[in-house]
Design a protein around this motif. Structure first.
Motif, PDB file in Angstrom:
ATOM      1  N   TRP A  35       0.696  -1.175   0.097  1.00  0.00           N
ATOM      2  CA  TRP A  35      -0.100   0.118  -0.080  1.00  0.00           C
ATOM      3  C   TRP A  35       1.040   1.269  -0.151  1.00  0.00           C
ATOM      4  CZ3 TRP A  35      -5.212  -0.155  -0.559  1.00  0.00           C
ATOM      5  CH2 TRP A  35      -5.765  -1.430  -0.233  1.00  0.00           C
ATOM      6  N   PHE A  36       0.439   2.151  -0.711  1.00  0.00           N
ATOM      7  CA  PHE A  36       1.214   3.394  -0.817  1.00  0.00           C
ATOM      8  C   PHE A  36      -0.104   4.437  -0.538  1.00  0.00           C
ATOM      9  CE2 PHE A  36       5.627   2.673  -2.533  1.00  0.00           C
ATOM     10  CZ  PHE A  36       5.359   1.699  -2.765  1.00  0.00           C
ATOM     11  N   ARG A  37       0.440   5.779  -0.436  1.00  0.00           N
ATOM     12  CA  ARG A  37      -0.426   6.813  -0.246  1.00  0.00           C
ATOM     13  C   ARG A  37       0.115   8.277  -0.770  1.00  0.00           C
ATOM     14  NH1 ARG A  37      -0.929   7.624   6.438  1.00  0.00           N
ATOM     15  NH2 ARG A  37       1.367   8.606   6.682  1.00  0.00           N
ATOM     16  N   ALA A  39      -0.867  12.252  -0.127  1.00  0.00           N
ATOM     17  CA  ALA A  39      -1.698  13.263   0.194  1.00  0.00           C
ATOM     18  C   ALA A  39      -1.859  14.477  -0.504  1.00  0.00           C
ATOM     19  CB  ALA A  39      -1.237  13.753   1.566  1.00  0.00           C
ATOM     20  N   PRO A  40      -2.673  15.232  -0.598  1.00  0.00           N
ATOM     21  CA  PRO A  40      -2.648  16.628  -1.555  1.00  0.00           C
ATOM     22  C   PRO A  40      -1.418  17.315  -1.416  1.00  0.00           C
ATOM     23  CG  PRO A  40      -4.639  16.296  -0.198  1.00  0.00           C
ATOM     24  CD  PRO A  40      -3.659  15.320   0.483  1.00  0.00           C
ATOM     25  N   GLY A  41      -0.859  17.384  -2.512  1.00  0.00           N
ATOM     26  CA  GLY A  41       0.393  18.407  -2.637  1.00  0.00           C
ATOM     27  C   GLY A  41       1.801  17.743  -2.274  1.00  0.00           C
ATOM     28  N   LYS A  42       1.729  16.358  -2.076  1.00  0.00           N
ATOM     29  CA  LYS A  42       2.881  15.825  -1.649  1.00  0.00           C
ATOM     30  C   LYS A  42       3.017  14.581  -2.438  1.00  0.00           C
ATOM     31  CE  LYS A  42       2.489  16.568   3.309  1.00  0.00           C
ATOM     32  NZ  LYS A  42       2.792  16.046   4.873  1.00  0.00           N
ATOM     33  N   GLU A  43       4.352  14.109  -2.468  1.00  0.00           N
ATOM     34  CA  GLU A  43       4.508  12.858  -3.163  1.00  0.00           C
ATOM     35  C   GLU A  43       3.916  11.615  -2.642  1.00  0.00           C
ATOM     36  OE1 GLU A  43       8.821  14.225  -5.073  1.00  0.00           O
ATOM     37  OE2 GLU A  43       8.812  12.467  -3.845  1.00  0.00           O
ATOM     38  N   ARG A  44       3.609  10.478  -3.477  1.00  0.00           N
ATOM     39  CA  ARG A  44       3.381   9.283  -3.191  1.00  0.00           C
ATOM     40  C   ARG A  44       4.412   8.520  -2.337  1.00  0.00           C
ATOM     41  NH1 ARG A  44       0.249   5.731  -7.724  1.00  0.00           N
ATOM     42  NH2 ARG A  44       2.364   5.988  -8.630  1.00  0.00           N
ATOM     43  N   GLU A  45       3.831   8.003  -1.085  1.00  0.00           N
ATOM     44  CA  GLU A  45       4.889   7.375  -0.157  1.00  0.00           C
ATOM     45  C   GLU A  45       4.198   6.098   0.087  1.00  0.00           C
ATOM     46  OE1 GLU A  45       4.953   9.539   3.439  1.00  0.00           O
ATOM     47  OE2 GLU A  45       2.690   9.103   3.919  1.00  0.00           O
ATOM     48  N   VAL A  47       3.501   2.632   2.576  1.00  0.00           N
ATOM     49  CA  VAL A  47       2.815   2.637   3.639  1.00  0.00           C
ATOM     50  C   VAL A  47       2.891   1.506   4.381  1.00  0.00           C
ATOM     51  CG1 VAL A  47       0.872   2.621   4.825  1.00  0.00           C
ATOM     52  CG2 VAL A  47       0.848   4.368   3.205  1.00  0.00           C
ATOM     53  N   ALA A  48       2.945   0.056   3.684  1.00  0.00           N
ATOM     54  CA  ALA A  48       2.967  -1.081   3.992  1.00  0.00           C
ATOM     55  C   ALA A  48       3.047  -1.964   2.981  1.00  0.00           C
ATOM     56  CB  ALA A  48       1.967  -1.426   4.901  1.00  0.00           C
ATOM     57  N   ASP A  89      -3.138  11.222   8.214  1.00  0.00           N
ATOM     58  CA  ASP A  89      -3.134   9.935   7.337  1.00  0.00           C
ATOM     59  C   ASP A  89      -4.087  10.395   6.147  1.00  0.00           C
ATOM     60  OD1 ASP A  89      -3.382   8.341  10.614  1.00  0.00           O
ATOM     61  OD2 ASP A  89      -1.783   8.337   9.105  1.00  0.00           O
ATOM     62  N   THR A  90      -4.639  11.473   6.253  1.00  0.00           N
ATOM     63  CA  THR A  90      -5.577  11.654   4.884  1.00  0.00           C
ATOM     64  C   THR A  90      -4.802  11.710   3.627  1.00  0.00           C
ATOM     65  OG1 THR A  90      -7.070  13.258   6.374  1.00  0.00           O
ATOM     66  CG2 THR A  90      -7.084  13.653   3.815  1.00  0.00           C
ATOM     67  N   ALA A  91      -5.454  10.914   2.615  1.00  0.00           N
ATOM     68  CA  ALA A  91      -4.551  10.701   1.366  1.00  0.00           C
ATOM     69  C   ALA A  91      -5.630   9.867   0.668  1.00  0.00           C
ATOM     70  CB  ALA A  91      -3.301   9.992   1.750  1.00  0.00           C
ATOM     71  N   VAL A  92      -5.140   9.767  -0.695  1.00  0.00           N
ATOM     72  CA  VAL A  92      -5.413   8.563  -1.505  1.00  0.00           C
ATOM     73  C   VAL A  92      -4.523   7.332  -1.421  1.00  0.00           C
ATOM     74  CG1 VAL A  92      -5.780   7.923  -4.011  1.00  0.00           C
ATOM     75  CG2 VAL A  92      -6.450  10.407  -3.134  1.00  0.00           C
ATOM     76  N   TYR A  93      -5.284   6.261  -0.735  1.00  0.00           N
ATOM     77  CA  TYR A  93      -4.427   4.965  -0.747  1.00  0.00           C
ATOM     78  C   TYR A  93      -4.413   4.154  -2.074  1.00  0.00           C
ATOM     79  CZ  TYR A  93      -3.679   6.335   4.171  1.00  0.00           C
ATOM     80  OH  TYR A  93      -3.279   6.718   5.397  1.00  0.00           O
ATOM     81  N   TYR A  94      -3.375   3.765  -2.443  1.00  0.00           N
ATOM     82  CA  TYR A  94      -3.052   2.927  -3.607  1.00  0.00           C
ATOM     83  C   TYR A  94      -2.371   1.252  -3.254  1.00  0.00           C
ATOM     84  CZ  TYR A  94      -3.378   7.130  -6.187  1.00  0.00           C
ATOM     85  OH  TYR A  94      -3.725   8.465  -6.489  1.00  0.00           O
ATOM     86  N   CYS A  95      -3.120   0.442  -3.831  1.00  0.00           N
ATOM     87  CA  CYS A  95      -2.504  -0.976  -3.775  1.00  0.00           C
ATOM     88  C   CYS A  95      -1.585  -1.258  -4.803  1.00  0.00           C
ATOM     89  CB  CYS A  95      -3.417  -1.994  -3.365  1.00  0.00           C
ATOM     90  SG  CYS A  95      -4.847  -2.213  -4.541  1.00  0.00           S
ATOM     91  N   ALA A  96      -0.616  -2.177  -4.790  1.00  0.00           N
ATOM     92  CA  ALA A  96       0.370  -2.339  -5.747  1.00  0.00           C
ATOM     93  C   ALA A  96       0.755  -3.656  -5.657  1.00  0.00           C
ATOM     94  CB  ALA A  96       1.249  -1.425  -5.945  1.00  0.00           C
ATOM     95  N   THR A  97       1.258  -4.160  -6.864  1.00  0.00           N
ATOM     96  CA  THR A  97       1.607  -5.464  -6.823  1.00  0.00           C
ATOM     97  C   THR A  97       3.242  -5.359  -7.503  1.00  0.00           C
ATOM     98  OG1 THR A  97       1.688  -7.767  -7.699  1.00  0.00           O
ATOM     99  CG2 THR A  97       0.591  -6.010  -9.098  1.00  0.00           C
TER     100      THR A  97
END
Length: 123
Positions: A35-37, A39-45, A47-48, A89-97
């Motif tokens: 999982w990545f996330r 937040a507005p105005g920030k780079e994707r980071e 998470v787990a 923790d507010t952000a768009v959360y993305y899953c990835a493989t």
């Protein structure tokens, strides 16, 4: 390969949410997942992340102890259980493989991404 993330929403500070990610076109048991996330105005980071088995998991320092990543190989899904949520923790959360059996914190190591699910934590 398609990843469908769900479970986002609006929650108050201190609340909990459970995100899910369903994979199709790839059997996740053979690949690392994460999982990545963003937040507005920030780079994707990062998470787990979780390896091919649930024995290996890794977390960013900002969520360690509050979030838990898991996977269900039979259902071809992963989940992110989030507790003690904070406004940051507010952000768009993305899953990835991943492209391999391993999970890392580097976006370049992930071949496929879901569309994202919005998590908003109110103060």
């Amino acid at each position: 390969v398609q990843l469908q993330a769900s479970g986002g929403g609006l929650v108050q500070t201190g609340g909990s949410l459970r995100l899910s990610c369903a994979a199709s076109g790839r059997t996740i048991s053979g690949y690392g997942m994460a999982w990545f996330r963003q937040a507005p105005g920030k780079e994707r980071e990062f998470v787990a992340g979780i390896g091919t088995t649930a024995l290996y998991t890794t977390y960013s320092n900002t969520v360690k102890g509050r979030f838990t990543i898991s996977k269900d190989n039979a259902k071809n899904t992963i989940a992110l259980q989030m507790y003690s949520l904070k406004p940051e923790d507010t952000a768009v959360y993305y899953c990835a493989t991943s492209t391999t059996r391993c999970t890392t914190n580097r976006q370049v190591d992930y071949a496929y991404w879901g569309q994202g699910t919005q998590v908003t934590v109110s103060s």
